[in-house]
Design a protein around this motif. Structure first.
Motif, short mmCIF file in Angstrom:
data_model
loop_
_atom_site.label_atom_id
_atom_site.label_comp_id
_atom_site.label_asym_id
_atom_site.label_seq_id
_atom_site.Cartn_x
_atom_site.Cartn_y
_atom_site.Cartn_z
N ARG A 268 21.99 -44.95 13.89
CA ARG A 268 21.33 -43.81 14.02
C ARG A 268 21.55 -42.54 12.96
N GLY A 269 20.59 -41.74 13.00
CA GLY A 269 20.89 -40.66 12.20
C GLY A 269 20.76 -40.74 10.85
N GLN A 270 20.29 -41.89 10.25
CA GLN A 270 20.16 -42.28 8.90
C GLN A 270 21.34 -42.68 8.16
N ALA A 271 22.15 -42.88 9.28
CA ALA A 271 23.65 -43.43 8.62
C ALA A 271 23.33 -44.61 7.81
N VAL B 156 27.68 -51.25 -1.54
CA VAL B 156 26.28 -51.16 -1.83
C VAL B 156 25.78 -50.64 -0.12
N ALA B 157 25.11 -49.71 -0.36
CA ALA B 157 24.55 -49.02 1.12
C ALA B 157 23.04 -49.43 1.39
N LEU B 158 22.60 -49.72 2.49
CA LEU B 158 21.27 -49.83 2.99
C LEU B 158 20.97 -48.59 3.85
N GLN B 159 20.04 -47.86 3.66
CA GLN B 159 19.55 -46.52 4.45
C GLN B 159 18.23 -46.40 4.74
N ALA B 160 17.88 -46.00 6.00
CA ALA B 160 16.19 -45.71 6.11
C ALA B 160 15.87 -44.65 5.40
N PRO B 161 14.69 -44.59 5.21
CA PRO B 161 13.96 -43.08 4.56
C PRO B 161 14.45 -41.91 5.66
N SER B 162 14.08 -40.63 5.25
CA SER B 162 14.32 -39.57 6.16
C SER B 162 13.29 -39.54 7.03
#
Length: 362
Positions: free
Chosen positions: A139-142, A155-161
Motif C-alpha cells: 500500500r501507499g506506493q511503498a 533494486v526497487a519496484l514502485q507503482a506510479p503515484s
C-alpha cells in the motif's frame, strides 16, 4: 482404583463406611479418574478422563469440568514458555492497525485482520501490506526492494503515484535467451528477440546480404506455401506471381519510398503499395536577351539646278564630298536580337542519395 462417583460417605455399616472413606482418600491422592465427570465435585478438583486422556479441572463458575491438557502428552500437550512446535490452531484477536492482534515488540507493529479472509501487516500503526484472495498488495506506493549481496544497495519496484485503472502484468511461462520482455497491450508479458518484428515490415540494410528471416525486396515471385505468413499479409498486392502457387515481393530496387497519405492532404488518394512515375513540378524559366549595335550612318541626297534663280544647294554624297549633281543615295541598316536557353542535367530527377538494400520480414 474404581472411579469415585460421589465423595459423600453414606450411612452404612462400619466396614462399608470404611471402604467408602478409603476410596475417597485414594481418589484424592491419585486424582480421581474415570470415563465421566464425578458427581458433586468440589471447586478446583482435578479429574482424569481415562477414555480421552484429558486432565480436567472443576472451576468456580459452576460449569462442568474444563480440560487443561492431555495426560498422554508431555507438558499436558501445552506449548512451553521457551517455545516449541504447535500442532493445533492458534487463535488471536482481530486487532487493528494501531493495535495489532499479534504484536511484534510493540502494539502498533504486527499482524491484524482488517476484514473477512484478510491478513494485514501494520508498521508503526500504519497499514502497509494486505493479503487476501487477490494476492499481496503493498500500500501507499511503498517499494518492493531486492537488495544486493551485502544489502548495501537495492533494486526497487514502485507503482506510479496515480493510475487511472488497475493494471495486472502476467509473466511469461518460459524464458527465451537473449530476449526482452514485451506486452500484448492487455498486460500479458512475453519474451521477444531483437529480430522479432512483425511480418511484412521493410527495412534498409547497409550491406548487400540478406539476413535470416528476411527476403530482398526485388520483386521476385516466391512460394505462397513456404512464405504463407507473409502471403497472408501482403497477398497479391505487389503481384500475383503465377496466379496459383507464387506471389510477388515488393520491388524496391532503385526506388524511393514515399510515406503513404492515409488521410493527409499531400499525395492523397493513393493506395498503399501503388507506384508513381517520374515527374517535375510545373514551373517557368526566365530568359534574358542582349542587343548589340556597333553603329551605323545615313546618306542624304541634294538636287542642284543652275538654270534657275533658286538658292543653291549642296549635297553631300555617299562618299561625304560636296557635289551639285542631281542624284540621291540611300543606305539601310538593321538590328538582330538572338536568345537561347541551354538545357542541363542528367537522365533522371533525383535528390542526393545512398544506395542500400531493402529487405522484408517473412
Amino acid at each position: 482404583m474404581a472411579q469415585v462417583s460421589s465423595y459423600n460417605v453414606a450411612n452404612r455399616s462400619g466396614a462399608l463406611v470404611r471402604s467408602d472413606i478409603n476410596d475417597i482418600y485414594s481418589a484424592i491422592k491419585t486424582c480421581n479418574s474415570g470415563p465421566n465427570d464425578p458427581a458433586s465435585p468440589e471447586q478446583f478438583m482435578l479429574f482424569g478422563d481415562n477414555t480421552t486422556g484429558d486432565l480436567n479441572l472443576k472451576i468456580h463458575d459452576g460449569s462442568n469440568f474444563r480440560i487443561i491438557g492431555k495426560v498422554t502428552e508431555d507438558n499436558l500437550g501445552l506449548l512451553p514458555r521457551a517455545g516449541g512446535t504447535m500442532t493445533g490452531v492458534l487463535v488471536v484477536s482481530a486487532g487493528s492497525s494501531s493495535a495489532a492482534g499479534l504484536t511484534l515488540g510493540d502494539s502498533s507493529t504486527g499482524l491484524y485482520r482488517q476484514g473477512t479472509n484478510q491478513l494485514n501487516i501494520t508498521v508503526s500503526g500504519t497499514r502497509k501490506i494486505d493479503i487476501d484472495s487477490n494476492g499481496l498488495q503493498v500500500r501507499g506506493q511503498a517499494d518492493v526492494r531486492f537488495a544486493d549481496s551485502d544489502s548495501s544497495h537495492y533494486v526497487a519496484l514502485q507503482a506510479p503515484s496515480s493510475v487511472s485503472s488497475s493494471i495486472t502484468l502476467t509473466l511469461p511461462s518460459t524464458i527465451v535467451a537473449d530476449s526482452f520482455l514485451k506486452t500484448d497491450g492487455s498486460g500479458n508479458l512475453s519474451f521477444g528477440t531483437p529480430d522479432s518484428v512483425p511480418t511484412g515490415c521493410v527495412f534498409c540494410r547497409a550491406i548487400g546480404t540478406v539476413p535470416a528471416g528476411y527476403l530482398e525486396c526485388n520483386g521476385a515471385a516466391v512460394s505462397r506455401s513456404t512464405y504463407s505468413v507473409l502471403f497472408g499479409i501482403i497477398q497479391t498486392q505487389y503481384g500475383g506471381g503465377n496466379g496459383s502457387t507464387t506471389f510477388n515481393l515488393p520491388d524496391l530496387r532503385g526506388e524511393f519510398i514515399r510515406g503513404w497519405a492515409s488521410n493527409g492532404s499531400v499525395d492523397s488518394g493513393r493506395q498503399i503499395g501503388s507506384s508513381q512515375g517520374s515527374d517535375n513540378l510545373s514551373h517557368n524559366h526566365t530568359i534574358s536577351s542582349s542587343v548589340n549595335d556597333s553603329g551605323h550612318s545615313h546618306t542624304i541626297g541634294l538636287a542642284v539646278r543652275s538654270n534657275y534663280a533658286e538658292p543653291r544647294n549642296f549635297g553631300v554624297g555617299r562618299d561625304g564630298n560636296a557635289n551639285n549633281s542631281d542624284s540621291t543615295s540611300t543606305q539601310s541598316t538593321g538590328i538582330t536580337v538572338s536568345s537561347s536557353a541551354a538545357n542541363s542535367g542528367g537522365s533522371e530527377a533525383r535528390p542526393r542519395n545512398v544506395a542500400m538494400m531493402y529487405i522484408i520480414k517473412i
